[in-house]
Scaffold this active site. Structure first.
Site, short mmCIF file in Angstrom:
data_model
loop_
_atom_site.label_atom_id
_atom_site.label_comp_id
_atom_site.label_asym_id
_atom_site.label_seq_id
_atom_site.Cartn_x
_atom_site.Cartn_y
_atom_site.Cartn_z
N SER A 189 37.18 33.14 32.57
CA SER A 189 36.90 33.24 34.00
C SER A 189 37.21 34.62 34.56
O SER A 189 36.57 35.60 34.19
CB SER A 189 37.66 32.15 34.75
OG SER A 189 37.22 32.05 36.08
N ASP B 86 33.26 36.58 39.86
CA ASP B 86 34.12 36.92 38.73
C ASP B 86 33.28 36.89 37.46
O ASP B 86 32.05 36.74 37.52
CB ASP B 86 35.32 35.98 38.65
CG ASP B 86 34.92 34.52 38.50
OD1 ASP B 86 33.74 34.19 38.75
OD2 ASP B 86 35.77 33.70 38.13
N ASP C 190 32.66 34.83 35.04
CA ASP C 190 31.83 33.68 34.68
C ASP C 190 31.15 33.05 35.88
O ASP C 190 30.51 32.00 35.76
CB ASP C 190 32.66 32.64 33.94
CG ASP C 190 33.71 31.98 34.83
OD1 ASP C 190 34.16 32.63 35.79
OD2 ASP C 190 34.09 30.83 34.54
N ASP D 134 32.07 31.39 38.46
CA ASP D 134 32.44 30.15 39.14
C ASP D 134 33.07 30.46 40.50
O ASP D 134 33.09 29.61 41.38
CB ASP D 134 33.36 29.28 38.27
CG ASP D 134 34.70 29.93 37.95
OD1 ASP D 134 34.85 31.16 38.12
OD2 ASP D 134 35.61 29.20 37.49
#
Length: 445
Positions: A92, A229, A231, A233
């Protein structure tokens, strides 16, 4: 093994191909017959992806490999493809030296505590159900990027397209730019090329890290900016003047828009009272959870909880997806600004309180929290310990808690005046810093 957001840590030291192989074996041994596997852009991702797939197939699970995608794409693909579970190889917002695995249910919700504990027990005890030579799982590939892109196009209605700058940060957030362009917006990107080393900025979109985006938005006169960020999410927003909208403020804006009379909004214990005030205006209530999007998601599954969010940038619309979806949040925000006016004005409508956040680095975060607890309980009554130690005072509140994903003890304080907030924050930080020196005994937490 599992933190608040999956298994995560430095490559080679904590996260290895062997561990990832074991997680794949454990998931299949727990009865997942069909598993979606994808990864973010990190350089270690492909290695770990292969290891996880090998472990799952070795224990009889069929695997659908969807390659490099945002974590919300991976999570939502479980439902789209009729899978029993999904695995995202990602760390992440952590630095490029880290990686990890996050597991998702067939509906796209993060694994709850019971399922995480069962997976962890199998790994710890090496209890796997290996398939016979003719029962090894198959491996095939699918592309779900376009499916997610179409879902975003149909999730919002933008009558007056805006000018938007998307700060991808070399991660997997290009999906946001594509979807907004499909919706007619004038879109430009910063650092849109995938590069798992994150050379343009840190993966975590802090105000300092996204300074180039802020400058660019103001310079070109864009309506707003979006930052993700690594990834995607998480979603952070920048108004037309290049100012980052505080997470608690954006949470208030989203919550007030999503809720109606009698609804509930799920937020973690470190969230500002400004959110309570904002939803009270529409007759809604706030329910608080432990910090972590998995806990917010669990409350979002309850009747009457229509939205959940974290000030860090995770946003969940209960009726659309059970996982944080940064691209969806970006599209929802652009829709809202196109209907209601400039983001700066929407933010100014929220009556905020002075809020301070900081952290202390330590490899012994659980021990530090234990050391802090006794003096706090000696001085204060009614401490909320559901997640860390939250202390209510006559002037405000402060929270001391161990990060679920990083070697940090986090401190949050809020009060009605700047001076009172500063006083509470400084008191809590001093207490943590005094007790943050490593102890000679090994940390077994």
């Amino acid at each position: 093994m599992f933190g608040t957001s999956g298994v995560r840590g430095p490559i080679g030291a904590e996260i290895t191909a062997d561990l990832t192989l074991s997680l794949g074996r454990a998931l299949a041994s727990e009865g997942a017959d069909l598993v979606v596997v994808g990864r973010d852009a990190r350089t270690s991702g492909e290695m770990l992806e292969h290891a996880f797939i090998a472990g799952a197939a070795e224990c009889g699970a069929d695997v659908i490999r969807i390659g490099t995608n945002s974590t919300p794409t991976i999570a939502r693909s479980a439902e789209w493809l009729g899978a029993d579970a999904a695995a995202a190889i990602t760390a992440s917002h952590n630095p490029p030296t880290d990686n990890g695995v996050k597991l998702w249910t067939s509906s796209g919700r993060a694994f709850g505590r019971d399922r995480r504990e069962r997976i962890e027990r199998r790994v710890r005890e090496e209890e796997y159900e290996f398939a016979a030579w003719d029962g090894i799982g198959s491996i095939r590939e699918r592309d779900t990027y376009e499916r997610h892109r179409e879902e975003l196009r149909t999730s919002v209605d933008i009558d007056a397209p805006l000018s938007v700058v998307v700060g991808v940060g070399n991660g997997t957030g290009r999906l946001t730019a594509d979807a907004l362009a499909d919706l007619g917006c004038e879109v430009s990107t910063l650092n849109g090329q995938r590069d798992g080393r994150f050379p343009s900025r840190p993966s975590e979109p802090t105000a300092e890290a996204i300074r180039p985006l802020r400058t660019h938005v103001e310079a070109v006169g864009a309506d707003l900016g979006i930052a993700h960020d690594g990834d995607a999410d998480r979603m952070v927003a920048v108004d037309g003047d290049g100012r980052v909208v505080a997470g608690d403020t954006l949470l208030s804006v989203f919550a007030r828009e999503a809720a109606t009379d009698g609804d509930r909004i799920a937020v973690p214990v470190n969230t500002s009272l400004a959110v309570d005030d904002a939803v009270a205006e529409v007759g809604a209530d706030v329910v608080r959870t432990r910090v972590g999007d998995t806990f917010v998601a669990e409350r979002c599954a309850e009747p009457g909880v229509v939205f959940g969010g974290e000030p860090s940038g995770a946003w969940i619309w209960s009726g659309e997806t059970p996982c944080p979806d940064g691209p969806l949040a970006a599209c929802k925000l652009v829709e809202l600004v196109s209907r209601r006016g400039p983001l700066a004005d929407l933010a100014d409508e929220i009556d905020g309180y002075p809020l301070r956040r900081g952290s202390v680095s330590t490899d012994h975060k659980r021990r530090v929290l234990d050391r802090v607890e006794a003096p706090l309980r000696a001085e204060y009554e009614g401490i909320d310990d559901r997640d860390g130690l939250r202390v209510e005072t006559d002037n405000g509140w402060f929270l001391v808690r161990a990060s679920g994903t990083q070697p940090l003890v986090r401190v949050t304080a809020e009060a009605r005046t700047d001076a009172e907030a500063d006083g509470l924050f400084e008191e809590a930080m001093a207490m943590v810093e005094e007790r943050a020196d490593p102890a000679p005994a090994p940390d077994r937490t």
